[in-house]
Design a protein around this motif. Structure first.
Motif, short mmCIF file in Angstrom:
data_model
loop_
_atom_site.label_atom_id
_atom_site.label_comp_id
_atom_site.label_asym_id
_atom_site.label_seq_id
_atom_site.Cartn_x
_atom_site.Cartn_y
_atom_site.Cartn_z
N ASP A 97 22.12 -33.55 -8.54
CA ASP A 97 21.06 -32.64 -8.11
C ASP A 97 21.41 -31.22 -8.54
O ASP A 97 22.13 -30.49 -7.86
CB ASP A 97 20.91 -32.72 -6.59
CG ASP A 97 19.85 -31.78 -6.05
OD1 ASP A 97 19.16 -31.11 -6.85
OD2 ASP A 97 19.74 -31.67 -4.81
N ALA A 98 20.90 -30.81 -9.72
CA ALA A 98 21.25 -29.51 -10.29
C ALA A 98 20.87 -28.36 -9.38
O ALA A 98 21.63 -27.40 -9.21
CB ALA A 98 20.60 -29.35 -11.66
N PHE A 119 32.15 -23.22 -11.26
CA PHE A 119 31.51 -24.33 -11.96
C PHE A 119 32.14 -25.65 -11.54
O PHE A 119 33.21 -25.68 -10.90
CB PHE A 119 31.56 -24.15 -13.48
CG PHE A 119 32.96 -24.00 -14.05
CD1 PHE A 119 33.66 -25.10 -14.54
CD2 PHE A 119 33.56 -22.75 -14.13
CE1 PHE A 119 34.92 -24.96 -15.08
CE2 PHE A 119 34.82 -22.60 -14.68
CZ PHE A 119 35.51 -23.71 -15.15
N VAL A 120 31.46 -26.72 -11.90
CA VAL A 120 31.90 -28.07 -11.57
C VAL A 120 32.03 -28.87 -12.86
O VAL A 120 31.15 -28.82 -13.73
CB VAL A 120 30.90 -28.77 -10.62
CG1 VAL A 120 31.31 -30.23 -10.39
CG2 VAL A 120 30.81 -28.02 -9.30
N GLU A 127 32.17 -29.58 -18.36
CA GLU A 127 31.42 -28.77 -17.40
C GLU A 127 30.01 -29.33 -17.23
O GLU A 127 29.29 -29.55 -18.21
CB GLU A 127 31.35 -27.31 -17.86
CG GLU A 127 30.68 -26.39 -16.85
CD GLU A 127 30.86 -24.93 -17.17
OE1 GLU A 127 29.95 -24.15 -16.87
OE2 GLU A 127 31.93 -24.56 -17.73
N ARG A 128 29.61 -29.53 -15.96
CA ARG A 128 28.30 -30.09 -15.65
C ARG A 128 27.37 -29.10 -14.95
O ARG A 128 26.17 -29.09 -15.20
CB ARG A 128 28.48 -31.34 -14.77
CG ARG A 128 29.27 -32.45 -15.42
CD ARG A 128 28.64 -32.91 -16.73
NE ARG A 128 29.38 -34.01 -17.36
CZ ARG A 128 29.11 -34.46 -18.57
NH1 ARG A 128 28.14 -33.90 -19.30
NH2 ARG A 128 29.81 -35.46 -19.08
N VAL A 137 28.04 -23.24 -22.24
CA VAL A 137 29.25 -23.97 -21.87
C VAL A 137 28.95 -25.27 -21.13
O VAL A 137 29.87 -26.05 -20.84
CB VAL A 137 30.17 -23.08 -20.99
CG1 VAL A 137 30.72 -21.92 -21.80
CG2 VAL A 137 29.44 -22.57 -19.76
N ILE A 138 27.70 -25.53 -20.80
CA ILE A 138 27.35 -26.80 -20.17
C ILE A 138 27.56 -27.93 -21.17
O ILE A 138 27.09 -27.88 -22.31
CB ILE A 138 25.88 -26.79 -19.67
CG1 ILE A 138 25.71 -25.73 -18.58
CG2 ILE A 138 25.48 -28.17 -19.15
CD1 ILE A 138 26.53 -25.98 -17.34
N GLY A 139 28.27 -28.96 -20.76
CA GLY A 139 28.58 -30.08 -21.63
C GLY A 139 29.82 -29.86 -22.48
O GLY A 139 30.20 -30.74 -23.26
N LYS A 140 30.47 -28.73 -22.30
CA LYS A 140 31.67 -28.43 -23.09
C LYS A 140 32.91 -28.91 -22.34
O LYS A 140 33.02 -28.77 -21.12
CB LYS A 140 31.76 -26.92 -23.35
CG LYS A 140 32.90 -26.53 -24.27
CD LYS A 140 32.83 -25.03 -24.60
CE LYS A 140 33.94 -24.64 -25.56
NZ LYS A 140 33.86 -23.20 -25.93
#
Length: 319
Positions: A97-98, A119-120, A127-128, A137-140
């Motif tokens: 749940d973003a 971040f999580v 990183e999600r 950076v999301i998905g990195k």
């Protein structure tokens, strides 16, 4: 004849009183030597006093700065740990749940004082979720980071080394990474809280041991902030410096050694900031510590020269 000879021998004038020149030389040496010894003794005592005073200043400042740094690092860890137990955060991360995750992360940043980014990541270090949001950076993957290796290896909260973060704004930070775990204890993600290391370093810098002294915050890998001549901030490494190596073993250290930063002769005190090996160095240049001694020696030398000239004048007048 023998008695007369003995009488003359008994009335013989000592060698140094035989002529005015010898008498003057004797008086000159008999005064110069004690004065020279006095100068040497006083200089040695003054040097020891100045050295001991500098060590006391350095040691007290290093301990105070280490306690300050420890408070900041512990607060970062405790705040991350407290939010890692939030049921709403755990449920939102588990369910993907973003919006729910962002709501919790925003609350952490708003309540976390100096914490400016959180971040999580998943168990692989990818990183999600984050706040403030940076899509770059999301998905990195950050599996190469020290914080990831530390928390993944220990399974508990880990304070990272100093590093340049990838998300905007790019700056040097320290991070506390802590597991997000289900009720049974199984970890399914990691929560990472970041804060600027520059703020901590600036606060410690105000605790200098003297006008010419410096304070240096060094992480457990020997990294520290380094300000270039043009004002740019970079990252220096002292991991192999002898003083740092000894301090990692001893925990607390007072030593006369070349400065780890400038290379100049310095008096250095080291105090450990946390159990992981972060430390604080307080140092003063030897040139500053012993500056009063050089002035004292200069005054004494000038006084001796003046005395020498007066004695020469007396000697010439005598003859």
């Amino acid at each position: 004849m023998g008695k007369q000879s003995d009488g003359r021998a008994g009335n013989r004038v000592p060698w140094f009183f035989a002529t005015p020149t010898r008498l003057f030389a004797w008086l000159f040496v008999s005064l110069l030597v004690p004065l020279a010894i006095l100068v040497v003794v006083l200089s040695g005592q003054a040097r020891r006093v100045m050295h001991d005073q500098a060590v006391i200043q350095n040691s007290a400042t290093a301990r105070l700065a280490a306690a300050t740094a420890r408070a900041h690092l512990d607060a970062l860890s405790r705040f991350a740990e407290s939010f890692a137990t939030r049921r709403t955060l755990l449920r939102a991360v588990r369910d993907g749940d973003a919006e729910g995750v962002e709501r919790n992360l925003r609350d952490l940043v708003e309540r976390g004082g100096p914490i400016e980014r959180v971040f999580v990541t998943d168990l692989a270090g990818v990183e999600r979720f984050d706040y403030p949001h940076d899509p770059a950076v999301i998905g990195k993957s950050f599996a190469h980071r020290d914080w990831y290796r530390g928390v993944a290896h220990t399974g508990r909260t880990y304070v990272s080394e100093i590093y340049l973060r990838a998300a905007a704004p790019r700056q040097y930070v320290v991070a506390a990474a802590t597991p997000l775990a289900e009720r049974g204890g199984r970890t399914f993600a990691y929560l990472v809280a970041q804060r600027s290391i520059g703020d901590i370093a600036a606060e410690l810098g105000a605790l200098r041991p003297s006008a010419a002294g410096t304070i240096l915050l060094v992480d457990h890998h020997g990294n520290h902030l380094l300000e270039a001549a043009d004002g740019d901030i970079g990252l220096g490494s002292l991991g192999r410096h002898p003083v740092i190596s000894r301090a990692l073993i001893a925990g607390q250290l007072n030593v006369d050694a070349p400065s780890p930063v400038t290379g100049g002769a310095s008096l250095i005190s080291v105090a450990r900031a946390n159990a992981a090996g972060w430390m604080v160095l307080a140092e003063q240049p030897a040139s500053f510590v012993y500056a009063p001694l050089r002035l004292m020696r200069k005054v004494m030398f000038e006084w001796l020269v003046a005395w020498f000239l007066v004695m020469l004048a007396v000697g010439f007048g005598w003859f």
